[in-house]
Design a protein around this motif. Structure first.
Motif, PDB file in Angstrom:
ATOM      1  N   ALA A  45       0.840  -1.208   0.000  1.00 37.42           N
ATOM      2  CA  ALA A  45       0.000   0.000   0.000  1.00 37.42           C
ATOM      3  C   ALA A  45       0.873   1.255   0.000  1.00 37.42           C
ATOM      4  O   ALA A  45       0.553   2.256  -0.674  1.00 37.42           O
ATOM      5  CB  ALA A  45      -0.925  -0.011   1.210  1.00 37.42           C
ATOM      6  N   SER A  46       1.971   1.223   0.735  1.00 34.45           N
ATOM      7  CA  SER A  46       2.892   2.364   0.769  1.00 34.45           C
ATOM      8  C   SER A  46       3.542   2.587  -0.592  1.00 34.45           C
ATOM      9  O   SER A  46       3.752   3.733  -1.014  1.00 34.45           O
ATOM     10  CB  SER A  46       3.973   2.130   1.831  1.00 34.45           C
ATOM     11  N   MET A  47       3.853   1.494  -1.278  1.00 32.90           N
ATOM     12  CA  MET A  47       4.414   1.607  -2.626  1.00 32.90           C
ATOM     13  C   MET A  47       3.412   2.264  -3.571  1.00 32.90           C
ATOM     14  O   MET A  47       3.780   3.136  -4.373  1.00 32.90           O
ATOM     15  CB  MET A  47       4.812   0.223  -3.154  1.00 32.90           C
ATOM     16  N   ARG A  48       2.149   1.872  -3.467  1.00 34.21           N
ATOM     17  CA  ARG A  48       1.113   2.460  -4.328  1.00 34.21           C
ATOM     18  C   ARG A  48       0.947   3.949  -4.045  1.00 34.21           C
ATOM     19  O   ARG A  48       0.826   4.764  -4.970  1.00 34.21           O
ATOM     20  CB  ARG A  48      -0.209   1.722  -4.110  1.00 34.21           C
ATOM     21  N   ALA A  49       0.949   4.303  -2.757  1.00 31.48           N
ATOM     22  CA  ALA A  49       0.796   5.709  -2.385  1.00 31.48           C
ATOM     23  C   ALA A  49       1.985   6.537  -2.861  1.00 31.48           C
ATOM     24  O   ALA A  49       1.814   7.656  -3.362  1.00 31.48           O
ATOM     25  CB  ALA A  49       0.633   5.830  -0.865  1.00 31.48           C
ATOM     26  N   ALA A  50       3.179   5.995  -2.710  1.00 33.99           N
ATOM     27  CA  ALA A  50       4.388   6.702  -3.137  1.00 33.99           C
ATOM     28  C   ALA A  50       4.406   6.860  -4.658  1.00 33.99           C
ATOM     29  O   ALA A  50       4.841   7.893  -5.187  1.00 33.99           O
ATOM     30  CB  ALA A  50       5.632   5.952  -2.672  1.00 33.99           C
ATOM     31  N   HIS A  51       3.941   5.837  -5.364  1.00 35.64           N
ATOM     32  CA  HIS A  51       3.867   5.908  -6.832  1.00 35.64           C
ATOM     33  C   HIS A  51       2.902   7.007  -7.256  1.00 35.64           C
ATOM     34  O   HIS A  51       3.199   7.795  -8.174  1.00 35.64           O
ATOM     35  CB  HIS A  51       3.419   4.560  -7.386  1.00 35.64           C
ATOM     36  N   ALA A  52       1.771   7.084  -6.581  1.00 37.59           N
ATOM     37  CA  ALA A  52       0.757   8.086  -6.918  1.00 37.59           C
ATOM     38  C   ALA A  52       1.253   9.507  -6.680  1.00 37.59           C
ATOM     39  O   ALA A  52       0.882  10.439  -7.407  1.00 37.59           O
ATOM     40  CB  ALA A  52      -0.517   7.833  -6.121  1.00 37.59           C
ATOM     41  N   SER A  53       2.087   9.672  -5.655  1.00 39.11           N
ATOM     42  CA  SER A  53       2.581  11.010  -5.309  1.00 39.11           C
ATOM     43  C   SER A  53       3.980  11.295  -5.871  1.00 39.11           C
ATOM     44  O   SER A  53       4.572  12.318  -5.552  1.00 39.11           O
ATOM     45  CB  SER A  53       2.612  11.175  -3.787  1.00 39.11           C
ATOM     46  N   ASN A  54       4.499  10.348  -6.658  1.00 40.75           N
ATOM     47  CA  ASN A  54       5.835  10.478  -7.256  1.00 40.75           C
ATOM     48  C   ASN A  54       6.913  10.687  -6.190  1.00 40.75           C
ATOM     49  O   ASN A  54       7.820  11.495  -6.350  1.00 40.75           O
ATOM     50  CB  ASN A  54       5.864  11.623  -8.271  1.00 40.75           C
ATOM     51  N   ASP A  55       6.801   9.941  -5.106  1.00 40.64           N
ATOM     52  CA  ASP A  55       7.767  10.009  -4.000  1.00 40.64           C
ATOM     53  C   ASP A  55       8.717   8.814  -4.127  1.00 40.64           C
ATOM     54  O   ASP A  55       8.461   7.736  -3.574  1.00 40.64           O
ATOM     55  CB  ASP A  55       7.023   9.969  -2.666  1.00 40.64           C
TER      56      ASP A  55
END
Length: 233
Positions: free
Chosen positions: A130-140
């Motif tokens: 889930a953290s990977m998905r969130a980071a991908h969405a925010s380009n982090d």
């Protein structure tokens, strides 16, 4: 300064010069007298420093001819190899070989973890995904890499084989650097998320073979992405 400290200092300096490309494979290292003069130490200290490089597989001593730098693939010291790969030397070859190593070890780790990981560890894998998905969405990129590394770390420890975690520990620095490099590509992130999701599903099924194949698929995809988006870019 103690002689042993001087030995380490001289061998470290020579290794740094080799890694930087000042002395390429097949070239000759400075002679004994030159090193004595450069570092203002005894011949015995220089000899021990050169023998240290020989023990690491970085150099070979040919009596009557000198000391020669060995090809990278003959090095036997993890420290020396990590030093070379972290500077970008032998970059393409090292990147591919690192994935090959991970493929051999991590597929086995996933196979073992399928029957051994706890409910808490499975939940932790889902959290990292889930953290990977969130980071991908925010380009982090930084957070993406952190979650990616943590995901694999859970599987290594869940395998129940202490040697796997110990083997990977020295690789942590270079793995982080490589992931940061490749994870800057959005499509690589997207592919990694999809592959990690398949791994979670496989581990949740408690099927060792399915888990092994899911991890193998991820490693194969990682190699394709490296070749397509990084090495041939």
């Amino acid at each position: 300064m103690a002689r042993q400290s001087l030995v380490a200092m001289i061998s470290d300096d020579l290794l740094a010069r080799i890694v930087s490309g000042e002395f390429e494979p097949g070239s000759t290292l400075p002679g004994e007298q030159d090193l004595v003069t450069q570092h203002e130490v005894s011949r015995m200290t220089v000899r021990e420093a050169v023998k240290t490089l020989e023990a690491m597989g970085v150099a070979r001593i040919e009596r009557g001819r000198g000391t020669f730098v060995n090809p990278f693939n003959q090095w036997t010291s993890m420290e020396a190899v990590l030093r070379a790969t972290s500077t970008g030397e032998n970059d393409a070859s090292a990147s591919i070989q690192l994935i090959e190593l991970r493929r051999m070890l991590e597929t086995g780790a996933a196979e073992l973890a399928a029957e051994r990981l706890s409910i808490q560890e499975l939940d932790l894998l889902r959290e990292h995904l889930a953290s990977m998905r969130a980071a991908h969405a925010s380009n982090d990129v930084g957070s993406f890499v952190e979650a990616d590394l943590a995901f694999h770390d859970v599987i290594l420890h869940a395998s129940g084989n202490v040697f796997l975690a110990v083997l990977f520990e020295p690789l942590s620095r270079i793995l982080a650097a490589r992931r940061t490099q490749t994870s800057r590509v959005p499509q690589i992130q997207a592919n990694a998320i999809e592959e990690h999701a398949h791994i979670v599903e496989a581990l949740a099924s408690r099927d060792p073979e399915r888990s092994r194949l899911a991890m193998d698929s991820h490693m194969a995809q990682t190699l394709r992405d490296l070749t397509t988006y990084v090495l041939n870019a």
